[in-house]
Design a protein around this motif. Structure first.
Motif, mmCIF file in Angstrom:
data_model
loop_
_atom_site.group_PDB
_atom_site.id
_atom_site.type_symbol
_atom_site.label_atom_id
_atom_site.label_comp_id
_atom_site.label_asym_id
_atom_site.label_seq_id
_atom_site.Cartn_x
_atom_site.Cartn_y
_atom_site.Cartn_z
ATOM 1 N N GLN A 1 -58.337 6.736 -61.781
ATOM 2 C CA GLN A 1 -57.889 5.360 -61.521
ATOM 3 C C GLN A 1 -59.037 4.446 -61.125
ATOM 4 O OE1 GLN A 1 -54.880 5.711 -58.427
ATOM 5 N NE2 GLN A 1 -53.732 7.193 -59.642
ATOM 6 N N SER B 1 -50.845 3.434 -51.822
ATOM 7 C CA SER B 1 -51.919 4.100 -52.556
ATOM 8 C C SER B 1 -52.791 4.804 -51.513
ATOM 9 C CB SER B 1 -52.747 3.068 -53.306
ATOM 10 O OG SER B 1 -54.018 3.624 -53.597
ATOM 11 N N ALA B 2 -53.264 5.980 -51.855
ATOM 12 C CA ALA B 2 -54.130 6.730 -50.936
ATOM 13 C C ALA B 2 -55.360 5.912 -50.580
ATOM 14 C CB ALA B 2 -54.531 8.047 -51.588
ATOM 15 N N GLY C 1 -44.850 14.394 -59.417
ATOM 16 C CA GLY C 1 -44.957 14.800 -58.009
ATOM 17 C C GLY C 1 -44.017 15.955 -57.683
ATOM 18 N N GLU D 1 -56.714 12.195 -59.573
ATOM 19 C CA GLU D 1 -55.974 10.955 -59.853
ATOM 20 C C GLU D 1 -56.855 9.756 -59.495
ATOM 21 O OE1 GLU D 1 -52.477 10.603 -60.600
ATOM 22 O OE2 GLU D 1 -51.853 12.687 -60.456
ATOM 23 N N LEU D 2 -57.465 9.817 -58.300
ATOM 24 C CA LEU D 2 -58.275 8.698 -57.832
ATOM 25 C C LEU D 2 -59.510 8.514 -58.713
ATOM 26 C CD1 LEU D 2 -58.040 9.281 -53.964
ATOM 27 C CD2 LEU D 2 -56.496 7.992 -55.461
ATOM 28 N N ALA E 1 -54.349 17.395 -52.603
ATOM 29 C CA ALA E 1 -54.136 18.487 -53.560
ATOM 30 C C ALA E 1 -53.807 17.889 -54.920
ATOM 31 C CB ALA E 1 -53.005 19.403 -53.076
ATOM 32 N N PHE E 2 -54.691 18.080 -55.854
ATOM 33 C CA PHE E 2 -54.585 17.536 -57.221
ATOM 34 C C PHE E 2 -54.516 16.002 -57.182
ATOM 35 C CE2 PHE E 2 -52.129 21.541 -56.907
ATOM 36 C CZ PHE E 2 -53.003 22.361 -57.594
ATOM 37 N N ASP F 1 -47.574 8.510 -50.812
ATOM 38 C CA ASP F 1 -47.599 8.597 -52.279
ATOM 39 C C ASP F 1 -47.243 7.228 -52.857
ATOM 40 O OD1 ASP F 1 -47.368 11.358 -54.251
ATOM 41 O OD2 ASP F 1 -46.809 9.437 -55.149
ATOM 42 N N VAL F 2 -47.740 6.972 -54.068
ATOM 43 C CA VAL F 2 -47.328 5.735 -54.742
ATOM 44 C C VAL F 2 -45.868 5.829 -55.181
ATOM 45 C CG1 VAL F 2 -49.556 4.860 -55.553
ATOM 46 C CG2 VAL F 2 -48.396 6.632 -56.877
ATOM 47 N N SER G 1 -46.838 24.086 -56.721
ATOM 48 C CA SER G 1 -47.713 24.341 -55.567
ATOM 49 C C SER G 1 -47.105 25.373 -54.608
ATOM 50 C CB SER G 1 -48.011 23.040 -54.817
ATOM 51 O OG SER G 1 -48.839 22.208 -55.591
ATOM 52 N N GLY H 1 -50.997 11.595 -51.633
ATOM 53 C CA GLY H 1 -50.489 12.018 -52.943
ATOM 54 C C GLY H 1 -49.544 13.182 -52.730
ATOM 55 N N SER I 1 -45.142 19.137 -59.594
ATOM 56 C CA SER I 1 -46.395 19.633 -59.045
ATOM 57 C C SER I 1 -46.156 20.335 -57.704
ATOM 58 C CB SER I 1 -47.377 18.472 -58.889
ATOM 59 O OG SER I 1 -48.595 18.943 -58.387
ATOM 60 N N CYS I 2 -45.344 19.706 -56.831
ATOM 61 C CA CYS I 2 -45.066 20.348 -55.534
ATOM 62 C C CYS I 2 -44.321 21.677 -55.738
ATOM 63 C CB CYS I 2 -44.251 19.421 -54.634
ATOM 64 S SG CYS I 2 -45.247 18.131 -53.870
ATOM 65 N N PHE J 1 -44.942 19.843 -50.188
ATOM 66 C CA PHE J 1 -46.231 20.469 -49.862
ATOM 67 C C PHE J 1 -46.451 20.379 -48.350
ATOM 68 C CE2 PHE J 1 -50.282 21.649 -52.092
ATOM 69 C CZ PHE J 1 -51.021 21.938 -50.970
ATOM 70 N N GLY K 1 -46.473 13.799 -53.419
ATOM 71 C CA GLY K 1 -45.393 14.166 -54.333
ATOM 72 C C GLY K 1 -44.041 14.006 -53.660
HETATM 73 C C1 SAM Z 1 -50.363 16.116 -59.376
HETATM 74 S S1 SAM Z 1 -49.342 15.387 -58.149
HETATM 75 C C2 SAM Z 1 -49.774 16.355 -56.727
HETATM 76 C C3 SAM Z 1 -48.648 16.510 -55.743
HETATM 77 C C4 SAM Z 1 -48.955 17.429 -54.566
HETATM 78 N N1 SAM Z 1 -50.086 16.956 -53.803
HETATM 79 C C5 SAM Z 1 -49.219 18.840 -55.030
HETATM 80 O O1 SAM Z 1 -50.249 19.414 -54.673
HETATM 81 O O2 SAM Z 1 -48.404 19.438 -55.720
HETATM 82 C C6 SAM Z 1 -50.207 13.905 -57.846
HETATM 83 C C7 SAM Z 1 -49.458 12.979 -56.936
HETATM 84 O O3 SAM Z 1 -50.323 11.906 -56.585
HETATM 85 C C8 SAM Z 1 -49.599 10.703 -56.611
HETATM 86 N N2 SAM Z 1 -50.578 9.623 -56.778
HETATM 87 C C9 SAM Z 1 -51.234 9.241 -57.894
HETATM 88 N N3 SAM Z 1 -52.082 8.263 -57.623
HETATM 89 C C10 SAM Z 1 -51.976 7.973 -56.298
HETATM 90 C C11 SAM Z 1 -52.606 7.051 -55.429
HETATM 91 N N4 SAM Z 1 -53.542 6.198 -55.856
HETATM 92 N N5 SAM Z 1 -52.232 7.057 -54.140
HETATM 93 C C12 SAM Z 1 -51.279 7.901 -53.685
HETATM 94 N N6 SAM Z 1 -50.653 8.796 -54.459
HETATM 95 C C13 SAM Z 1 -51.006 8.850 -55.756
HETATM 96 C C14 SAM Z 1 -48.622 10.874 -57.747
HETATM 97 O O4 SAM Z 1 -47.517 9.981 -57.617
HETATM 98 C C15 SAM Z 1 -48.231 12.344 -57.566
HETATM 99 O O5 SAM Z 1 -47.149 12.487 -56.701
#
Ligand code: SAM
Length: 331
Positions: free
Chosen positions: A232, A200-201, A126, A228-229, A223-224, A182-183, A133, A159, A129-130, A165, A161
């Motif tokens: 998962q 969780s989102a 996170g 993830e979803l 964003a990104f 964020d998780v 970003s 999500g 990535s931020c 962002f 991070g």
């Molecule tokens: C690739 S990073 C993106 C961070 C930020 N959005 C960006 O654009 O730079 C993905 C983020 O999603 C979070 N994440 C992963 N699965 C998630 C979920 N089910 N619910 C919420 N956040 C989640 C991770 O912990 C991480 O911080």
């Protein structure tokens, strides 16, 4: 033994040299030593005292970095080289790929069996990535948001991070507030108008759904995170997730990465080799799933959204054209 054994040995060990150096640079940043030396040159004793480190090991670390032209170390005083100073700007890439995924790489063989996903460090993913970003996806989303009718919005960053962002987006929207979910969220919010929640989102939007009709106009930023979803929970769940957000006057800003691991125009590009090739691999090892643009376009339509604006990352930052943004509105 061949005549040029040693020359070939040196060549074949280059990846191992890079492996050590990447880890060392990441730890140089994360230990705070880089920032400390960016202020001014210091003795190993001072650095060890300031950072509560073992001075014998720190001496060995500085000797290693000295041999890699990261510091100049005369046996007493350490200073950054000018090439090392330039590394500072690229710290987030080390946080994401090394900090976030070093443990993943140790699990490649086990994960290739397909029995489960490899782990990673969510916090550093996170954070890194931020940080990246700030250069690419944040300006992209800022640009997309200029297409909206109202400047006073609630920003819901799913999500989020480390929250940077949403914080940067709020900097440009003085009448807006935000929620970052964020998780693995930051302990404190990086912005006074940004609330942080650990969730969780997928769960968060279920709780948000009843309020969506009455609350102020909002933009959900993912964003990104759809990648993830998707990894998962799978495609039908991502479609349902977006459908929950399908309320008139609500918008969704998506940033994703086009998945083109066999496209020579990408894989022969410098950033394709340096960044996207490892990036694509990591997503296949962990619980994430990248997809081509067409896949996402079809999914948005199926969920009842159409794009009202599209964006790309500045060519100065990334000329692969892989990162894309869409501002989605319910149709
Ligand atoms: C690739 S990073 C993106 C961070 C930020 N959005 C960006 O654009 O730079 C993905 C983020 O999603 C979070 N994440 C992963 N699965 C998630 C979920 N089910 N619910 C919420 N956040 C989640 C991770 O912990 C991480 O911080």
């Amino acid at each position: 033994m061949e005549k040029n054994f040693e020359a070939v040995l040196i060549e074949k060990l280059e990846p191992i040299r890079g492996f050590f150096l990447a880890q060392a640079i990441f730890h140089f940043f994360s230990s705070g030593l880089f920032d400390s030396l960016a202020e001014k040159p210091k003795s190993v004793g001072t650095l060890a005292a300031e950072h509560r480190l073992n001075s014998d090991r720190l001496t060995a670390f500085m000797q290693y970095l000295g041999n890699e032209n990261i510091v100049v170390f005369d046996g007493s005083i350490v200073q950054l080289t000018s090439s090392a100073r330039e590394f500072g700007q690229y710290r987030p890439w080390y946080e994401l790929l090394v900090g976030g995924y070093a443990e993943t790489l140790l699990q490649i063989s086990d994960t290739l069996c397909g029995a489960g996903f490899a782990s990673r460090c969510d916090r550093l993913v996170g954070q890194g990535s931020c940080g990246i970003s700030e250069y690419d996806a944040i300006p992209l989303v800022q640009n997309l948001l200029t297409r909206l009718p109202s400047a006073a919005l609630e920003i819901i960053d799913l999500g989020c991070g480390d929250g940077r962002f949403a914080a940067r987006i709020l900097d440009g929207l003085p009448d807006s507030n935000g929620i970052g979910v964020d998780v693995s969220p930051p302990e404190t919010s990086p912005h006074e108008r940004l609330k942080i929640e650990q969730a969780s989102a997928l769960d968060y939007v279920q709780r948000l759904a009843p309020r969506l009709q009455s609350e102020p106009p909002s933009v959900v930023v993912v964003a990104f995170v759809l990648q993830e979803l998707l990894g998962q929970a799978g495609r039908p769940t991502v479609v349902e997730f977006l459908r929950t957000l399908r309320v008139k006057g609500r918008f969704v800003a998506v940033v994703e990465v086009d998945y083109r691991p066999t496209d020579p125009r990408v894989m022969r590009h410098g950033l394709g080799r340096a960044y996207y090739n490892p990036y694509y691999l990591l997503h296949n090892l962990t619980a994430q799933r990248l997809a081509p643009i067409d896949f996402w376009e079809a999914l948005f339509l199926e969920a009842g959204f159409r794009p009202i604006a599209s964006g790309e990352v500045s060519f100065e930052i990334d000329s692969t054209g892989l990162e894309f943004g869409r501002l989605l509105s319910p149709y």
